[in-house]
Scaffold this motif. Structure first.
Motif, mmCIF file in Angstrom:
data_model
loop_
_atom_site.group_PDB
_atom_site.id
_atom_site.type_symbol
_atom_site.label_atom_id
_atom_site.label_comp_id
_atom_site.label_asym_id
_atom_site.label_seq_id
_atom_site.Cartn_x
_atom_site.Cartn_y
_atom_site.Cartn_z
ATOM 1 N N SER A 6 78.893 -14.906 -40.780
ATOM 2 C CA SER A 6 77.971 -15.961 -40.237
ATOM 3 C C SER A 6 76.572 -14.874 -39.266
ATOM 4 C CB SER A 6 77.719 -17.581 -40.392
ATOM 5 O OG SER A 6 78.610 -17.631 -38.650
ATOM 6 N N MET A 7 77.746 -14.641 -38.347
ATOM 7 C CA MET A 7 76.995 -13.787 -37.419
ATOM 8 C C MET A 7 76.702 -12.666 -37.732
ATOM 9 S SD MET A 7 79.680 -14.919 -34.094
ATOM 10 C CE MET A 7 78.473 -13.045 -33.015
ATOM 11 N N LEU A 8 77.210 -12.222 -38.972
ATOM 12 C CA LEU A 8 77.077 -11.112 -38.640
ATOM 13 C C LEU A 8 75.960 -10.443 -39.927
ATOM 14 C CD1 LEU A 8 80.932 -9.612 -39.631
ATOM 15 C CD2 LEU A 8 79.244 -8.298 -37.950
ATOM 16 N N GLN A 83 81.094 -7.212 -48.419
ATOM 17 C CA GLN A 83 79.949 -7.232 -48.981
ATOM 18 C C GLN A 83 79.002 -7.995 -49.339
ATOM 19 O OE1 GLN A 83 80.141 -3.463 -51.553
ATOM 20 N NE2 GLN A 83 78.129 -3.171 -50.468
ATOM 21 N N ARG A 84 79.288 -8.497 -50.841
ATOM 22 C CA ARG A 84 78.802 -9.337 -51.075
ATOM 23 C C ARG A 84 77.828 -10.990 -50.509
ATOM 24 N NH1 ARG A 84 74.586 -8.952 -53.841
ATOM 25 N NH2 ARG A 84 75.450 -6.781 -54.411
ATOM 26 N N GLU A 85 78.921 -11.114 -49.631
ATOM 27 C CA GLU A 85 78.350 -12.167 -48.803
ATOM 28 C C GLU A 85 77.894 -12.046 -47.997
ATOM 29 O OE1 GLU A 85 81.812 -13.781 -46.781
ATOM 30 O OE2 GLU A 85 82.456 -14.933 -49.096
ATOM 31 N N TRP A 86 77.158 -11.081 -47.105
ATOM 32 C CA TRP A 86 76.770 -9.880 -46.544
ATOM 33 C C TRP A 86 75.169 -10.016 -46.764
ATOM 34 C CZ3 TRP A 86 73.796 -6.268 -45.830
ATOM 35 C CH2 TRP A 86 73.018 -5.760 -44.529
ATOM 36 N N ILE A 87 75.329 -9.121 -47.718
ATOM 37 C CA ILE A 87 73.538 -9.074 -48.847
ATOM 38 C C ILE A 87 73.591 -10.214 -49.001
ATOM 39 C CG2 ILE A 87 72.785 -8.161 -50.963
ATOM 40 C CD1 ILE A 87 75.262 -6.210 -51.035
ATOM 41 N N ASN A 88 73.906 -11.195 -50.296
ATOM 42 C CA ASN A 88 73.163 -12.632 -50.232
ATOM 43 C C ASN A 88 72.800 -12.962 -48.939
ATOM 44 O OD1 ASN A 88 74.294 -11.644 -52.627
ATOM 45 N ND2 ASN A 88 75.503 -13.339 -52.719
ATOM 46 N N GLY A 89 73.465 -12.938 -47.745
ATOM 47 C CA GLY A 89 72.721 -14.135 -46.415
ATOM 48 C C GLY A 89 71.209 -13.247 -45.859
ATOM 49 N N LYS A 91 69.413 -10.833 -47.724
ATOM 50 C CA LYS A 91 68.610 -10.793 -48.401
ATOM 51 C C LYS A 91 67.663 -12.024 -48.287
ATOM 52 C CE LYS A 91 68.972 -9.245 -52.842
ATOM 53 N NZ LYS A 91 69.729 -9.331 -54.161
ATOM 54 N N ASP A 92 68.066 -12.957 -47.705
ATOM 55 C CA ASP A 92 67.064 -14.338 -47.206
ATOM 56 C C ASP A 92 66.230 -14.066 -46.914
ATOM 57 O OD1 ASP A 92 68.511 -16.259 -49.508
ATOM 58 O OD2 ASP A 92 69.692 -16.787 -47.868
ATOM 59 N N TYR A 93 66.557 -13.016 -46.014
ATOM 60 C CA TYR A 93 65.150 -12.415 -44.878
ATOM 61 C C TYR A 93 64.308 -11.474 -45.323
ATOM 62 C CZ TYR A 93 68.010 -15.696 -42.037
ATOM 63 O OH TYR A 93 68.731 -16.448 -41.246
ATOM 64 N N GLY A 94 64.544 -11.023 -46.781
ATOM 65 C CA GLY A 94 63.457 -10.114 -46.892
ATOM 66 C C GLY A 94 64.338 -8.644 -47.029
ATOM 67 N N GLY A 95 63.118 -7.833 -47.293
ATOM 68 C CA GLY A 95 63.788 -6.421 -46.859
ATOM 69 C C GLY A 95 64.602 -5.407 -48.518
ATOM 70 N N HIS A 96 65.217 -4.354 -47.971
ATOM 71 C CA HIS A 96 64.727 -3.222 -49.397
ATOM 72 C C HIS A 96 66.819 -3.002 -48.842
ATOM 73 C CE1 HIS A 96 60.986 -3.414 -49.891
ATOM 74 N NE2 HIS A 96 60.521 -3.524 -48.773
ATOM 75 N N TYR A 97 67.245 -2.914 -49.860
ATOM 76 C CA TYR A 97 69.084 -2.183 -49.626
ATOM 77 C C TYR A 97 69.202 -1.217 -50.671
ATOM 78 C CZ TYR A 97 68.464 -6.558 -47.359
ATOM 79 O OH TYR A 97 68.288 -8.075 -46.163
ATOM 80 N N LEU A 98 69.973 -0.793 -50.317
ATOM 81 C CA LEU A 98 70.508 0.473 -51.117
ATOM 82 C C LEU A 98 71.988 0.168 -51.091
ATOM 83 C CD1 LEU A 98 70.103 3.160 -52.607
ATOM 84 C CD2 LEU A 98 70.810 4.029 -50.622
ATOM 85 N N ILE A 123 69.401 0.438 -56.067
ATOM 86 C CA ILE A 123 68.894 -0.555 -54.664
ATOM 87 C C ILE A 123 68.222 -1.859 -54.327
ATOM 88 C CG2 ILE A 123 65.289 -0.573 -54.155
ATOM 89 C CD1 ILE A 123 65.952 2.551 -54.475
ATOM 90 N N GLU A 124 68.734 -3.008 -54.044
ATOM 91 C CA GLU A 124 68.503 -4.652 -53.582
ATOM 92 C C GLU A 124 67.411 -4.809 -53.075
ATOM 93 O OE1 GLU A 124 71.450 -7.256 -54.089
ATOM 94 O OE2 GLU A 124 72.693 -4.927 -54.483
ATOM 95 N N GLU A 125 66.010 -5.608 -53.728
ATOM 96 C CA GLU A 125 65.717 -6.093 -52.935
ATOM 97 C C GLU A 125 65.204 -7.667 -52.685
ATOM 98 O OE1 GLU A 125 62.679 -4.729 -51.750
ATOM 99 O OE2 GLU A 125 63.701 -2.987 -53.189
ATOM 100 N N GLY A 126 65.421 -7.737 -51.065
ATOM 101 C CA GLY A 126 65.765 -9.202 -50.757
ATOM 102 C C GLY A 126 64.517 -10.227 -50.818
ATOM 103 N N THR A 127 64.780 -11.346 -50.876
ATOM 104 C CA THR A 127 63.483 -12.264 -51.437
ATOM 105 C C THR A 127 61.829 -12.010 -50.683
ATOM 106 O OG1 THR A 127 64.901 -13.466 -51.103
ATOM 107 C CG2 THR A 127 62.435 -14.550 -50.494
#
Length: 147
Positions: A6-8, A83-89, A91-98, A123-127
Motif C-alpha cells: 500500500s505504501m508503494l 506489478q498488477r496490484e501496483w498498477i491497479n492502485g 491507476k486510480d490517480y490517473g496517469g499514463h503507463y507503459l 500503454i494503459e491509462e489511469g482514471t
C-alpha cells in the motif's frame, strides 16, 4: 522501515500525479518493438537515462529518469502479481503507463509513447478525473450540509 504494497502504491500514484498532465493522442500508430526485459538499470540504459533510485526493495525498485523524451518514473517488480496490484492502485490517480513484463514506466502521454518505440510494451491509462476539476460539488450531484 518495512515497505508495504500500500505504501508503494501510494508512492507510485504520487509520482504519477507529479509527472502526468493532460495529454493528447499519440498522433498515429507506429511499429512497436518486442517488449524489453531486464533489470531497472538495463531498461534505463535502453532509453538512455541514468536512474535516480527512489525505492530499492526486494519486491519493487523505483527510479526517476529523464532523457530527451521527458521525465518519467521507471519501476520494476519481483512478480507479475505485485506489478498488477501496483498498477491497479496507481491507476486510480490517473496517469499514463507503459507496461512491460515486470516493469512499468509512468509519464506524460508523449513521453510514454516515445519510450514505447524503444521498450515496446502496452500503454494503459489511469482514471481520468478532469471532469471533476474546478468543482467543489460532489460528483453524484448530491449537496451536503455542513455537518
Amino acid at each position: 522501515m518495512k515497505v508495504t504494497r500500500s505504501m508503494l502504491a501510494v508512492a507510485g500514484a504520487a509520482a504519477a500525479l507529479v509527472l502526468t498532465g493532460c495529454g493528447g493522442s499519440d498522433g498515429g500508430t507506429q511499429a512497436v518493438p518486442e517488449t524489453a526485459t531486464g533489470s531497472l538499470e538495463q531498461l534505463a540504459a535502453e532509453v538512455d537515462c541514468k536512474p535516480n533510485m527512489q525505492t530499492d526493495a526486494d519486491e519493487i525498485r523505483q527510479a526517476i529518469c529523464k532523457n530527451t523524451d521527458g521525465k518519467f518514473i521507471l519501476v520494476t517488480f519481483a512478480t507479475d502479481r505485485g506489478q498488477r496490484e501496483w498498477i491497479n492502485g496507481a491507476k486510480d490517480y490517473g496517469g499514463h503507463y507503459l507496461v512491460g513484463r515486470k516493469w512499468v514506466a509512468v509519464g506524460e502521454t508523449s513521453t510514454v509513447t516515445a519510450l514505447r518505440s524503444t521498450l515496446g510494451g502496452d500503454i494503459e491509462e489511469g482514471t481520468d478525473h478532469s471532469a471533476h476539476e474546478g468543482s467543489n460539488e460532489p460528483s453524484d450531484g448530491a449537496t451536503h450540509s455542513g455537518h
